[in-house]
Design a protein around this motif. Structure first.
Motif, PDB file in Angstrom:
ATOM      1  N   PHE A  82      17.318   4.908  46.028  1.00 30.00           N
ATOM      2  CA  PHE A  82      16.068   5.616  45.749  1.00 30.00           C
ATOM      3  C   PHE A  82      16.306   6.751  44.759  1.00 30.00           C
ATOM      4  O   PHE A  82      15.560   6.917  43.791  1.00 30.00           O
ATOM      5  N   HIS A  83      17.358   7.535  44.993  1.00 27.33           N
ATOM      6  CA  HIS A  83      17.584   8.715  44.161  1.00 27.33           C
ATOM      7  C   HIS A  83      18.135   8.379  42.780  1.00 27.33           C
ATOM      8  O   HIS A  83      17.916   9.145  41.836  1.00 27.33           O
ATOM      9  N   LEU A  84      18.801   7.247  42.631  1.00 27.35           N
ATOM     10  CA  LEU A  84      19.183   6.803  41.287  1.00 27.35           C
ATOM     11  C   LEU A  84      17.929   6.469  40.484  1.00 27.35           C
ATOM     12  O   LEU A  84      17.811   6.832  39.315  1.00 27.35           O
ATOM     13  N   GLY A  85      16.998   5.790  41.117  1.00 28.89           N
ATOM     14  CA  GLY A  85      15.726   5.484  40.454  1.00 28.89           C
ATOM     15  C   GLY A  85      14.948   6.743  40.131  1.00 28.89           C
ATOM     16  O   GLY A  85      14.370   6.871  39.050  1.00 28.89           O
ATOM     17  N   LYS A  86      14.936   7.697  41.061  1.00 25.35           N
ATOM     18  CA  LYS A  86      14.244   8.969  40.842  1.00 25.35           C
ATOM     19  C   LYS A  86      14.910   9.734  39.700  1.00 25.35           C
ATOM     20  O   LYS A  86      14.231  10.352  38.876  1.00 25.35           O
ATOM     21  N   ALA A  87      16.236   9.673  39.620  1.00 24.44           N
ATOM     22  CA  ALA A  87      16.953  10.340  38.530  1.00 24.44           C
ATOM     23  C   ALA A  87      16.536   9.754  37.178  1.00 24.44           C
ATOM     24  O   ALA A  87      16.337  10.496  36.212  1.00 24.44           O
ATOM     25  N   ARG A  88      16.404   8.456  37.116  1.00 26.17           N
ATOM     26  CA  ARG A  88      15.936   7.824  35.872  1.00 26.17           C
ATOM     27  C   ARG A  88      14.548   8.324  35.515  1.00 26.17           C
ATOM     28  O   ARG A  88      14.272   8.633  34.358  1.00 26.17           O
TER      29      ARG A  88
END
Length: 107
Positions: free
Chosen positions: A63-69
């Motif tokens: 989730f947070h990798l996607g949010k970082a993007r």
């Protein structure tokens, strides 16, 4: 995150089992903490990704990798962060993070 956009998931994922925790996740964590102007969303995302890798929390990492993007962190920067964390958090944790990153970066 913006004030008019709450994270999708906490109430749907576990609100029936832990409604208070779901509420804190949405209102406090993603509402107040993520909206604090002292850190940019981009910086906050990098810190969160590094923290999740350090703790071995790969379940929340996707989730947070996607949010970082979404917050402007490039795929190249995410891989560099994971590589960097291998030396500080441990090789196995970085390898687990790469498993999460592979699916996120492919999308």
């Amino acid at each position: 995150m913006t004030k008019d956009r709450k994270p999708e998931g906490p109430r749907q994922q576990f609100g029936d089992v832990a409604p208070a925790l779901a509420g804190y996740s949405e209102d406090v964590l993603f509402g107040q903490v993520w909206e604090d102007p002292d850190l940019s969303p981009r910086d906050r995302s990098l810190i969160t990704v590094a923290g999740l890798i350090t703790g071995g929390n790969s379940e929340q990492l996707a989730f947070h990798l996607g949010k970082a993007r979404e917050n402007g962190v490039s795929d190249k920067e995410l891989i560099a962060t994971i590589t960097h964390m291998a030396f500080y958090a441990g090789w196995p944790k970085a390898m687990s993070a790469l498993t999460a990153a592979r699916s996120v970066l492919a999308s």
